[in-house]
Design an enzyme around this catalytic site. Structure first.
Site, PDB file in Angstrom:
ATOM      1  N   ASP A  57     -55.204 -13.429  38.624  1.00 55.75           N
ATOM      2  CA  ASP A  57     -54.806 -14.304  37.518  1.00 55.75           C
ATOM      3  C   ASP A  57     -54.074 -15.537  38.044  1.00 55.75           C
ATOM      4  O   ASP A  57     -53.051 -15.424  38.711  1.00 55.75           O
ATOM      5  CB  ASP A  57     -53.881 -13.530  36.569  1.00 55.75           C
ATOM      6  CG  ASP A  57     -53.526 -14.358  35.350  1.00 55.75           C
ATOM      7  OD1 ASP A  57     -54.395 -14.503  34.480  1.00 55.75           O
ATOM      8  OD2 ASP A  57     -52.394 -14.882  35.282  1.00 55.75           O
ATOM      9  N   TYR A  62     -49.770 -23.310  38.744  1.00 64.02           N
ATOM     10  CA  TYR A  62     -48.935 -22.380  39.515  1.00 64.02           C
ATOM     11  C   TYR A  62     -48.732 -22.942  40.935  1.00 64.02           C
ATOM     12  O   TYR A  62     -49.681 -23.247  41.651  1.00 64.02           O
ATOM     13  CB  TYR A  62     -49.570 -20.986  39.601  1.00 64.02           C
ATOM     14  CG  TYR A  62     -49.558 -20.189  38.295  1.00 64.02           C
ATOM     15  CD1 TYR A  62     -48.825 -20.598  37.179  1.00 64.02           C
ATOM     16  CD2 TYR A  62     -50.273 -19.001  38.196  1.00 64.02           C
ATOM     17  CE1 TYR A  62     -48.820 -19.856  36.005  1.00 64.02           C
ATOM     18  CE2 TYR A  62     -50.265 -18.245  37.019  1.00 64.02           C
ATOM     19  CZ  TYR A  62     -49.545 -18.690  35.930  1.00 64.02           C
ATOM     20  OH  TYR A  62     -49.545 -17.941  34.777  1.00 64.02           O
ATOM     21  N   HIS A 130     -54.064 -22.525  28.380  1.00 65.36           N
ATOM     22  CA  HIS A 130     -52.747 -21.962  28.742  1.00 65.36           C
ATOM     23  C   HIS A 130     -51.840 -21.921  27.511  1.00 65.36           C
ATOM     24  O   HIS A 130     -50.919 -21.127  27.430  1.00 65.36           O
ATOM     25  CB  HIS A 130     -52.109 -22.798  29.856  1.00 65.36           C
ATOM     26  CG  HIS A 130     -51.206 -22.033  30.765  1.00 65.36           C
ATOM     27  ND1 HIS A 130     -50.979 -22.392  32.064  1.00 65.36           N
ATOM     28  CD2 HIS A 130     -50.460 -20.916  30.581  1.00 65.36           C
ATOM     29  CE1 HIS A 130     -50.130 -21.536  32.626  1.00 65.36           C
ATOM     30  NE2 HIS A 130     -49.796 -20.630  31.730  1.00 65.36           N
ATOM     31  N   SER A 160     -54.198 -18.095  25.892  1.00 67.56           N
ATOM     32  CA  SER A 160     -52.965 -17.539  26.428  1.00 67.56           C
ATOM     33  C   SER A 160     -51.755 -18.016  25.639  1.00 67.56           C
ATOM     34  O   SER A 160     -51.737 -19.139  25.130  1.00 67.56           O
ATOM     35  CB  SER A 160     -52.821 -17.937  27.900  1.00 67.56           C
ATOM     36  OG  SER A 160     -51.638 -17.395  28.420  1.00 67.56           O
ATOM     37  N   GLN A 188     -54.070 -13.555  26.603  1.00 68.96           N
ATOM     38  CA  GLN A 188     -53.006 -13.206  27.559  1.00 68.96           C
ATOM     39  C   GLN A 188     -51.686 -13.640  26.948  1.00 68.96           C
ATOM     40  O   GLN A 188     -51.506 -14.803  26.586  1.00 68.96           O
ATOM     41  CB  GLN A 188     -53.216 -13.919  28.899  1.00 68.96           C
ATOM     42  CG  GLN A 188     -52.178 -13.476  29.894  1.00 68.96           C
ATOM     43  CD  GLN A 188     -52.342 -14.076  31.283  1.00 68.96           C
ATOM     44  OE1 GLN A 188     -51.405 -14.621  31.843  1.00 68.96           O
ATOM     45  NE2 GLN A 188     -53.527 -13.982  31.848  1.00 68.96           N
ATOM     46  N   GLY A 226     -35.491  -1.167  36.736  1.00 66.87           N
ATOM     47  CA  GLY A 226     -34.283  -0.359  36.919  1.00 66.87           C
ATOM     48  C   GLY A 226     -33.340  -0.938  37.957  1.00 66.87           C
ATOM     49  O   GLY A 226     -32.342  -0.303  38.298  1.00 66.87           O
ATOM     50  N   ALA A 302     -45.422  -0.109  44.493  1.00 63.93           N
ATOM     51  CA  ALA A 302     -44.695   0.593  43.416  1.00 63.93           C
ATOM     52  C   ALA A 302     -45.372   0.333  42.066  1.00 63.93           C
ATOM     53  O   ALA A 302     -45.393   1.203  41.197  1.00 63.93           O
ATOM     54  CB  ALA A 302     -43.239   0.134  43.393  1.00 63.93           C
TER      55      ALA A 302
HETATM   56  N1  LIG Z   1     -49.915 -17.058  30.503  1.00 59.09           N
HETATM   57  C1  LIG Z   1     -48.672 -17.345  30.749  1.00 59.09           C
HETATM   58  O1  LIG Z   1     -48.097 -18.270  30.184  1.00 59.09           O
HETATM   59  C2  LIG Z   1     -47.925 -16.525  31.766  1.00 59.09           C
HETATM   60  C3  LIG Z   1     -46.520 -16.550  31.783  1.00 59.09           C
HETATM   61  C4  LIG Z   1     -45.866 -15.752  32.728  1.00 59.09           C
HETATM   62  C5  LIG Z   1     -46.602 -14.983  33.625  1.00 59.09           C
HETATM   63  N2  LIG Z   1     -47.973 -14.999  33.594  1.00 59.09           N
HETATM   64  C6  LIG Z   1     -48.792 -14.217  34.534  1.00 59.09           C
HETATM   65  O2  LIG Z   1     -48.240 -12.914  34.664  1.00 59.09           O
HETATM   66  C7  LIG Z   1     -47.901 -12.661  36.025  1.00 59.09           C
HETATM   67  C8  LIG Z   1     -46.750 -11.710  36.106  1.00 59.09           C
HETATM   68  O3  LIG Z   1     -45.595 -12.227  35.438  1.00 59.09           O
HETATM   69  P1  LIG Z   1     -44.163 -11.763  35.889  1.00 59.09           P
HETATM   70  O4  LIG Z   1     -43.948 -12.154  37.329  1.00 59.09           O
HETATM   71  O5  LIG Z   1     -43.163 -12.210  34.903  1.00 59.09           O
HETATM   72  O6  LIG Z   1     -44.357 -10.152  35.852  1.00 59.09           O
HETATM   73  P2  LIG Z   1     -43.357  -8.942  35.901  1.00 59.09           P
HETATM   74  O7  LIG Z   1     -44.145  -7.808  36.482  1.00 59.09           O
HETATM   75  O8  LIG Z   1     -42.728  -8.719  34.576  1.00 59.09           O
HETATM   76  O9  LIG Z   1     -42.188  -9.371  36.905  1.00 59.09           O
HETATM   77  C9  LIG Z   1     -42.433  -9.478  38.270  1.00 59.09           C
HETATM   78  C10 LIG Z   1     -41.137  -9.521  39.040  1.00 59.09           C
HETATM   79  O10 LIG Z   1     -40.427  -8.286  38.903  1.00 59.09           O
HETATM   80  C11 LIG Z   1     -39.849  -7.934  40.159  1.00 59.09           C
HETATM   81  N3  LIG Z   1     -40.507  -6.700  40.596  1.00 59.09           N
HETATM   82  C12 LIG Z   1     -41.820  -6.350  40.456  1.00 59.09           C
HETATM   83  N4  LIG Z   1     -42.049  -5.125  40.949  1.00 59.09           N
HETATM   84  C13 LIG Z   1     -40.861  -4.684  41.420  1.00 59.09           C
HETATM   85  C14 LIG Z   1     -40.438  -3.485  42.045  1.00 59.09           C
HETATM   86  N5  LIG Z   1     -41.285  -2.497  42.293  1.00 59.09           N
HETATM   87  N6  LIG Z   1     -39.128  -3.362  42.387  1.00 59.09           N
HETATM   88  C15 LIG Z   1     -38.250  -4.353  42.137  1.00 59.09           C
HETATM   89  N7  LIG Z   1     -38.588  -5.507  41.554  1.00 59.09           N
HETATM   90  C16 LIG Z   1     -39.878  -5.686  41.197  1.00 59.09           C
HETATM   91  C17 LIG Z   1     -40.092  -9.105  41.101  1.00 59.09           C
HETATM   92  O11 LIG Z   1     -39.056 -10.068  40.929  1.00 59.09           O
HETATM   93  P3  LIG Z   1     -37.869 -10.315  42.002  1.00 59.09           P
HETATM   94  O12 LIG Z   1     -38.108  -9.468  43.207  1.00 59.09           O
HETATM   95  O13 LIG Z   1     -37.912 -11.776  42.271  1.00 59.09           O
HETATM   96  O14 LIG Z   1     -36.622  -9.918  41.259  1.00 59.09           O
HETATM   97  C18 LIG Z   1     -41.366  -9.686  40.525  1.00 59.09           C
HETATM   98  O15 LIG Z   1     -41.599 -11.027  40.853  1.00 59.09           O
HETATM   99  C19 LIG Z   1     -47.686 -14.046  36.625  1.00 59.09           C
HETATM  100  O16 LIG Z   1     -47.814 -14.061  38.017  1.00 59.09           O
HETATM  101  C20 LIG Z   1     -48.779 -14.824  35.936  1.00 59.09           C
HETATM  102  O17 LIG Z   1     -50.023 -14.590  36.570  1.00 59.09           O
HETATM  103  C21 LIG Z   1     -48.637 -15.748  32.658  1.00 59.09           C
END
Ligand SMILES: NC(=O)c1ccc[n+]([C@@H]2O[C@H](COP(=O)([O-])OP(=O)(O)OC[C@H]3O[C@@H](n4cnc5c(N)ncnc54)[C@H](OP(=O)(O)O)[C@@H]3O)[C@@H](O)[C@H]2O)c1
Length: 327
Positions: A57, A62, A130, A160, A188, A226, A302
């Site tokens: 995605d 980005y 978007h 989205s 999305q 967590g 994870a």
């Molecule tokens: N359409 C849209 O407008 C839109 C908007 C937002 C996102 N998206 C899409 O959705 C994707 C995911 O969004 P998101 O990054 O907000 O997803 P998310 O899964 O809610 O958050 C990801 C963040 O959580 C932390 N994380 C993930 N797994 C972990 C683990 N096992 N242990 C500890 N920390 C963990 C990391 O942050 P840290 O390590 O930095 O704390 C990671 O960058 C984006 O890359 C994009 O492709 C789309």
């Protein structure tokens, strides 16, 4: 177990049940550091593909285009046709230029060329708006997007974000249907255990029309891992440590109450908070595939482990009831 495939909404396309998000590839943190470097991005892509993932995605903005560049470099070493590439267009790509943003025909045409150049491919499998553009007629962008499908540069279309709201997606699709154009077959939008705002209106629309649903921020940006504790400072290096918006959105008493229930269920299953939070989405009947955003390979592992968890109906309901749904 690894990552399985599911159908994208009512289309015939087979996509991974977990999509790999790239919003942080090449993006800059407030301290000037790259959130995910090219090498790190390639390690994430390698591991994701090795686990059976095919769904990447992206968006044209980005990392200022770097996300698509990093994926493009990596794809050069792969069989491109094995992957489902999604990108998005709307946000400004040049300052002070009203035509370098939105869904006007000029911007859409410029950006589809830029996306394909950066990815080094002839087509993207899925192209999203978007977000909605109030200043461009719906028929203008739907006709332009339909042209991309007709000339083979795009295979499917998606919408989205919360804006378009439900009636706007339906309106665009009704116009497309009347004109014989390609409709949006996929959506999305943010959905996770602490953000259920889609439920009153958007979710019934998705279900009624059989659209694909790709929840983004499935772990609430990391809150649902967590690693954040009530009344404690966010861990060093985490998103919560360097983003004010994250702290305002997620570090609330109400959300920590939800997290308590997630922790209870996780203990019962001998699973992690990450696994249970993602499993709730993976088992949600309307969900196609959450878009995960791991920053490291350990985080990715994870996230993938969530595919091993099978929540009972009772556990699923308890999690669903832990969040207040806005009406
Ligand atoms: N359409 C849209 O407008 C839109 C908007 C937002 C996102 N998206 C899409 O959705 C994707 C995911 O969004 P998101 O990054 O907000 O997803 P998310 O899964 O809610 O958050 C990801 C963040 O959580 C932390 N994380 C993930 N797994 C972990 C683990 N096992 N242990 C500890 N920390 C963990 C990391 O942050 P840290 O390590 O930095 O704390 C990671 O960058 C984006 O890359 C994009 O492709 C789309």
């Amino acid at each position: 177990m690894g990552i399985n495939t599911v159908k994208l909404g009512k289309t015939g396309l087979n996509v991974s049940e977990l999509a790999l998000g790239t919003a942080r590839f090449g993006s800059q943190r407030s301290d000037g550091e790259k959130e995910i470097s090219r090498d790190q991005a390639h390690r994430l892509l390698d591991r994701y593909a090795e686990a059976g993932g095919n769904f990447i995605d992206m968006a044209d903005v980005y990392g200022g285009g770097r996300a698509e560049e990093y994926v493009g470099d990596w794809l050069g070493e792969q069989d491109r046709d094995k992957f489902i590439l999604a990108s998005k267009i709307y946000w400004p790509t040049r300052e002070d230029d009203p035509n370098a943003q939105g869904l006007n025909r000029k911007h859409l045409r410029t950006q589809i060329d830029n996306i394909l150049n950066r990815l080094g491919t002839d087509y993207v499998d899925l192209l999203y708006i978007h977000r909605w553009d109030n200043e461009t007629p719906v028929a203008e962008f739907m006709r332009t997007l339909n042209g991309f499908v007709n000339d083979g540069r795009v295979h499917y279309l998606g919408a989205s974000n919360r804006d378009p709201n439900a009636w706007q997606v339906v309106k665009a699709n009704e116009i497309a249907k009347r004109e014989g154009w390609e409709p949006f077959t996929n959506t999305q939008i943010i959905v996770n255990l602490v953000d259920r705002q889609i439920e009153p209106e958007y979710l019934p629309m998705v279900e009624s029309y059989g659209l694909g649903l790709m929840p983004f921020s499935p772990l609430a940006g990391g809150f649902l891992t967590g690693k954040y504790e009530r009344d404690e400072s966010p861990p060093e290096g985490s998103r919560g440590a360097h983003e004010d918006r994250f702290r305002e959105m997620y570090l609330t008493d109400e959300n920590f109450d939800v997290l308590d229930t997630v922790r209870e269920v996780a203990d019962e299953y001998n699973a992690s908070v990450v696994q249970v939070s993602l499993a709730w989405l993976l088992q949600h009947p309307a969900v196609t595939a959450p878009v995960i955003g791991p920053r490291t390979v350990d985080q990715l592992e994870a996230n993938i482990d969530a595919t091993d968890v099978d929540l009972s109906e009772d556990a699923f309901e308890r999690l669903s009831e832990a969040t207040s749904v806005p009406y």
